[in-house]
Design an enzyme around this catalytic site. Structure first.
Site, PDB file in Angstrom:
ATOM      1  N   SER A  91      84.451  38.811  20.410  1.00 32.29           N
ATOM      2  CA  SER A  91      83.475  39.760  20.946  1.00 32.29           C
ATOM      3  C   SER A  91      83.587  41.072  20.194  1.00 32.29           C
ATOM      4  O   SER A  91      84.687  41.453  19.760  1.00 32.29           O
ATOM      5  CB  SER A  91      83.718  39.997  22.441  1.00 32.29           C
ATOM      6  N   TYR A 101      89.082  42.183  29.542  1.00 32.83           N
ATOM      7  CA  TYR A 101      88.283  41.305  28.680  1.00 32.83           C
ATOM      8  C   TYR A 101      88.463  41.692  27.215  1.00 32.83           C
ATOM      9  O   TYR A 101      88.677  40.830  26.349  1.00 32.83           O
ATOM     10  CB  TYR A 101      86.815  41.396  29.079  1.00 32.83           C
TER      11      TYR A 101
END
Length: 260
Positions: A148, A162
């Protein structure tokens, strides 16, 4: 343009096999579909057998379905063993399975951290190591991790856990590339920004929020599963035969265009 007339194979993955985790939905399904259309025989991995079978019905009939909870310690090794038994070999591994957590950093619990790390970090590490050893024994292969942009390039409030797990994925990518490059195994990562998926459904169904975010993207749109799948295909195929240990941001220019 006829690809074969230009020296490029129309189906560059003919004769190869691919394991796609998180293959029962969204990005994973899109990746599996494109790899299959490129000629690969695919094994889909995920928690929901029903979802995996629904995707498999849209792919070639010899698609394999391997239900597994990759957050469990023994699951990664078992998945690779099962894929080798069913496919005969594993040439490509796409570590796509993952989850998000938006708990504020001062309210995070150890249990939340352990649960997300198990799926987002530990699973791709163990899957990658197990698959790489097998790939080395058959002459090489390609591992593609889905990371990501918030893992290493940009921080967003409320995504500390995350982001930490996705930063680990980038580190795992570089480390496995160093470990296995001499044996013909390439390891790279794709870093999406906001892409249509179950996790981003709240964005795509809220026109005001979607428009506000889209305005931050140089290309004027948010990501689609096919965008990520095309990058995965590049890393999985011989088109990237001299590329390893790299991370590619597939973000519609979000990082370059974002201004605070």
């Amino acid at each position: 343009m006829n690809e074969e007339s230009e020296g490029l194979p129309a189906r560059p993955l003919i004769g190869r096999t691919a394991v796609v985790t998180g293959g029962g939905r969204c990005v994973g399904a899109g990746v599996a579909g494109l790899l299959a259309r490129a000629g690969a025989r695919v094994a889909l991995v995920g928690r929901s057998e029903d979802s995996l079978r629904a995707v498999a019905r849209e792919l070639p009939r010899d698609t394999e379905v391997i239900p597994a909870d990759l957050s469990q310690p023994d699951a990664p090794a078992a998945v690779i063993d099962a894929a080798i038994r069913r496919l005969g070999k594993v040439n490509i591994l796409v570590n796509n399975a993952g989850a998000e957590n938006f708990t504020p950093s001062d309210q995070l619990t150890a249990q939340e951290a352990d649960e997300l790390w198990a799926l987002n970090g530990r699973a791709p590490l163990l899957l990658g190591g197990k698959a790489a050893a097998h790939m080395a024994s058959i002459g090489g292969g390609s591992i593609v991790n889905i990371s990501s942009v918030v893992g290493s390039e940009r921080s967003i409030r409320g995504q500390s856990l995350y982001a930490a797990t996705k930063g680990a994925v980038d580190a795992i990518t570089r480390s496995l590339a160093a470990d296995w490059g001499g044996k013909g195994v390439r390891v790279n990562a794709v870093r999406p920004a906001v892409t249509r998926s179950d996790m981003s459904a709240a964005i795509f169904t809220n026109p005001d929020l979607k428009n506000a975010l889209t305005a931050q993207y140089a290309l004027g749109r948010l990501g689609e599963p096919e965008d990520i799948a095309q990058a995965v295909l590049f890393f999985a195929s011989d088109a990237s035969s001299y590329v390893t240990g790299q991370t590619l941001s597939v973000d519609g220019g979000w990082i370059s265009a974002l201004v605070h």
